[in-house]
Motif scaffolding. Structure first.
Motif, PDB file in Angstrom:
ATOM      1  N   ARG A 171      -2.616  -8.929  -3.307  1.00 32.91           N
ATOM      2  CA  ARG A 171      -2.169  -7.552  -3.073  1.00 32.91           C
ATOM      3  C   ARG A 171      -1.893  -6.778  -4.357  1.00 32.91           C
ATOM      4  O   ARG A 171      -1.608  -7.346  -5.410  1.00 32.91           O
ATOM      5  CB  ARG A 171      -0.890  -7.545  -2.206  1.00 32.91           C
ATOM      6  N   ILE A 172      -1.975  -5.453  -4.234  1.00 34.86           N
ATOM      7  CA  ILE A 172      -1.575  -4.532  -5.298  1.00 34.86           C
ATOM      8  C   ILE A 172      -0.514  -3.612  -4.694  1.00 34.86           C
ATOM      9  O   ILE A 172      -0.662  -3.169  -3.553  1.00 34.86           O
ATOM     10  CB  ILE A 172      -2.779  -3.685  -5.791  1.00 34.86           C
TER      11      ILE A 172
ATOM     12  N   SER B 174       1.109  -0.454   4.508  1.00 32.44           N
ATOM     13  CA  SER B 174       0.395  -1.680   4.128  1.00 32.44           C
ATOM     14  C   SER B 174      -1.027  -1.664   4.667  1.00 32.44           C
ATOM     15  O   SER B 174      -1.241  -1.501   5.868  1.00 32.44           O
ATOM     16  CB  SER B 174       1.136  -2.910   4.657  1.00 32.44           C
ATOM     17  N   PHE B 175      -1.974  -1.880   3.763  1.00 32.91           N
ATOM     18  CA  PHE B 175      -3.386  -1.999   4.131  1.00 32.91           C
ATOM     19  C   PHE B 175      -3.782  -3.467   4.017  1.00 32.91           C
ATOM     20  O   PHE B 175      -3.438  -4.119   3.045  1.00 32.91           O
ATOM     21  CB  PHE B 175      -4.255  -1.144   3.199  1.00 32.91           C
ATOM     22  N   GLN B 176      -4.512  -3.962   5.012  1.00 38.09           N
ATOM     23  CA  GLN B 176      -4.856  -5.390   5.109  1.00 38.09           C
ATOM     24  C   GLN B 176      -3.591  -6.241   4.948  1.00 38.09           C
ATOM     25  O   GLN B 176      -3.499  -7.053   4.022  1.00 38.09           O
ATOM     26  CB  GLN B 176      -5.862  -5.807   4.027  1.00 38.09           C
ATOM     27  N   PRO B 177      -2.623  -6.054   5.830  1.00 37.24           N
ATOM     28  CA  PRO B 177      -1.341  -6.752   5.621  1.00 37.24           C
ATOM     29  C   PRO B 177      -1.456  -8.275   5.595  1.00 37.24           C
ATOM     30  O   PRO B 177      -0.570  -8.938   5.042  1.00 37.24           O
ATOM     31  CB  PRO B 177      -0.479  -6.280   6.803  1.00 37.24           C
TER      32      PRO B 177
ATOM     33  N   ALA C 136       3.129  -9.328  -5.129  1.00 42.18           N
ATOM     34  CA  ALA C 136       1.812  -8.735  -5.324  1.00 42.18           C
ATOM     35  C   ALA C 136       1.342  -9.151  -6.702  1.00 42.18           C
ATOM     36  O   ALA C 136       2.141  -9.606  -7.534  1.00 42.18           O
ATOM     37  CB  ALA C 136       1.884  -7.207  -5.218  1.00 42.18           C
ATOM     38  N   ARG C 137       0.037  -9.042  -6.953  1.00 43.72           N
ATOM     39  CA  ARG C 137      -0.495  -9.443  -8.262  1.00 43.72           C
ATOM     40  C   ARG C 137       0.141  -8.585  -9.361  1.00 43.72           C
ATOM     41  O   ARG C 137       0.501  -9.070 -10.424  1.00 43.72           O
ATOM     42  CB  ARG C 137      -2.012  -9.268  -8.244  1.00 43.72           C
TER      43      ARG C 137
ATOM     44  N   ASP D 194      -0.310  -2.132  -0.870  1.00 43.75           N
ATOM     45  CA  ASP D 194       0.916  -1.562  -0.293  1.00 43.75           C
ATOM     46  C   ASP D 194       1.250  -0.294  -1.054  1.00 43.75           C
ATOM     47  O   ASP D 194       1.322  -0.309  -2.289  1.00 43.75           O
ATOM     48  CB  ASP D 194       2.076  -2.549  -0.395  1.00 43.75           C
ATOM     49  N   ILE D 195       1.439   0.790  -0.318  1.00 40.79           N
ATOM     50  CA  ILE D 195       1.876   2.046  -0.916  1.00 40.79           C
ATOM     51  C   ILE D 195       3.340   2.218  -0.560  1.00 40.79           C
ATOM     52  O   ILE D 195       3.702   2.258   0.620  1.00 40.79           O
ATOM     53  CB  ILE D 195       1.004   3.216  -0.422  1.00 40.79           C
ATOM     54  N   LEU D 196       4.182   2.246  -1.586  1.00 40.81           N
ATOM     55  CA  LEU D 196       5.637   2.229  -1.383  1.00 40.81           C
ATOM     56  C   LEU D 196       6.240   3.516  -1.941  1.00 40.81           C
ATOM     57  O   LEU D 196       6.111   3.808  -3.132  1.00 40.81           O
ATOM     58  CB  LEU D 196       6.197   0.970  -2.073  1.00 40.81           C
ATOM     59  N   PHE D 197       6.858   4.282  -1.049  1.00 39.58           N
ATOM     60  CA  PHE D 197       7.511   5.523  -1.454  1.00 39.58           C
ATOM     61  C   PHE D 197       9.021   5.294  -1.485  1.00 39.58           C
ATOM     62  O   PHE D 197       9.641   5.056  -0.444  1.00 39.58           O
ATOM     63  CB  PHE D 197       7.178   6.652  -0.457  1.00 39.58           C
ATOM     64  N   PHE D 198       9.598   5.381  -2.691  1.00 37.49           N
ATOM     65  CA  PHE D 198      11.035   5.145  -2.855  1.00 37.49           C
ATOM     66  C   PHE D 198      11.829   6.417  -2.625  1.00 37.49           C
ATOM     67  O   PHE D 198      11.450   7.499  -3.070  1.00 37.49           O
ATOM     68  CB  PHE D 198      11.348   4.668  -4.273  1.00 37.49           C
ATOM     69  N   ASP D 199      12.958   6.243  -1.989  1.00 39.56           N
ATOM     70  CA  ASP D 199      13.914   7.333  -1.821  1.00 39.56           C
ATOM     71  C   ASP D 199      14.959   7.264  -2.952  1.00 39.56           C
ATOM     72  O   ASP D 199      15.091   6.235  -3.637  1.00 39.56           O
ATOM     73  CB  ASP D 199      14.604   7.172  -0.453  1.00 39.56           C
TER      74      ASP D 199
END
Ligand code: AHN
Ligand code: ZN
Length: 334
Positions: free
Chosen positions: A118-119, A110-113, A218-219, A174-179
């Motif tokens: 948000r994106i 998360s950047f600028q939490p 998020a938007r 937010d950069i989300l890496f799914f497993d």
């Protein structure tokens, strides 16, 4: 890369349309119609994204339950942190198609939490345990290298993370890496006619039901899946058009403005069961999927779920088209 984008697409269109109407030739002084100030989009490095892909592939197949998988999770968390993100590791147990329990890890940077606007950018980081589409049946139970299927989306997003660290966009990201996207029922274990949709996208199904923050929103969201293949074409995916048409329009118009329409044809593709689907169905936010469709051969790409999905299939030119397009969307958002 030397270019700097001075005007947003919207601003350029505004300027063009104003030229037609403004007979006096004077500058537009109406604040309602004035072009927004130029926004600098940091230059996306395809070579850097390529390196992030090579580093993932070097761990070996990122199959849940293996040592390569857990070591790669550590690497991804460290890279996100190095670029200034606040990292959340979401650990859970899910059930594979055959009943096997799987320990999974979704990773969020998360950047600028604290920013409420948000994106959400997503990709899956696991790789498929079985090359069940390989031309050689000997390979059907071997794990794929997963350079394109898995590592490419993550590589592009790690490069975006590096850019955010240098030059923050106006929105929080937010950069989300799914497993466990890719542990769906293998072709060799399929009962004909069986609906196996729910056996895919286990990490995103979990996250859609249990987001890393309660009431997370998020938007909009963008999912990247198999975004590094040589000669890829990203048609507009069906569920994305159904649930997130304005997001699709945003992405494809930025691609066109950047001269990447060969990669992003302004035409619909097929429906893909992918990590965006559980999120779109949850109603939490609209998500568009950037996923290839190979019109000539049918399917995603020739190497899909084969042993040939290795680094040699990755083309930096494709990474650049996708990375520049996503960066334009993220940095122009206000
Ligand atoms: C199905 O084949 C049902 N979905 C494909 C989603 C996928 C697999 N993306 C990457 N690998
Ligand atoms: Zn796959």
């Amino acid at each position: 890369m030397k270019f700097t984008i001075l005007f947003s697409l919207a601003a350029s269109l505004l300027l063009l349309s104003c030229q037609g109407k403004n007979t006096s030739g004077s500058a537009d002084s109406n604040p309602e119609t004035q072009a927004s100030p130029a926004v600098r989009i940091p230059p996306f490095s395809a070579d850097s994204a390529y390196r992030y892909i090579a580093e993932q592939v070097a761990f070996g197949p990122r199959v849940p339950g293996t040592e390569a998988h857990s070591r790669c999770a550590g690497y991804l968390a460290a890279e996100l942190r190095r670029h200034g993100a606040q990292v959340t590791r979401q650990q859970a147990e899910v059930t594979r198609y055959d009943g096997t329990p799987l320990a999974i890890t979704n990773l969020v940077g998360s950047f600028q939490p604290e920013n409420p606007s948000r994106i959400l950018l997503m990709a899956h980081w696991d790789s498929r345990p079985w090359a069940d589409a390989d031309p050689d049946p000997e390979n059907h139970r071997k794990p794929i290298p997963g350079a394109n299927d898995g590592a490419s989306g993550v590589g592009v997003l790690l490069e975006i993370a590096r850019l955010i660290a240098q030059d923050a966009p106006r929105l929080g990201v937010d950069i989300l890496f799914f497993d466990a996207e890719d542990a769906g029922t293998p072709q060799w274990d399929k009962t004909p006619g069986e609906n196996d949709e729910s056996t895919w996208c286990l990490g995103s199904q979990y996250w859609a039901a249990h987001p890393h923050r309660e009431d997370y929103t998020a938007r909009f969201g963008i999912l990247l899946d198999m975004v590094g293949g040589r000669g890829a074409t990203f048609y507009q995916e069906g569920y994305s058009l159904d649930y997130a048409a304005p997001v699709v329009a945003k992405i494809w118009s930025q691609a066109a403005a950047l001269g990447h329409s060969q990669y992003f044809p302004d035409q619909p593709g097929g429906y893909v069961t992918d990590d965006h689907l559980p999120i779109n169905r949850s109603g939490r936010l609209p998500v568009a999927d950037i996923v290839p469709y190979d019109r000539e051969n049918g399917g995603f790409c020739t190497v899909w779920h084969t042993m040939a999905d290795d680094l040699s299939f990755i083309d930096p030119a494709t990474l650049r088209a996708v990375g520049e397009t996503v960066a334009a969307v993220v940095w122009q958002e206000e």
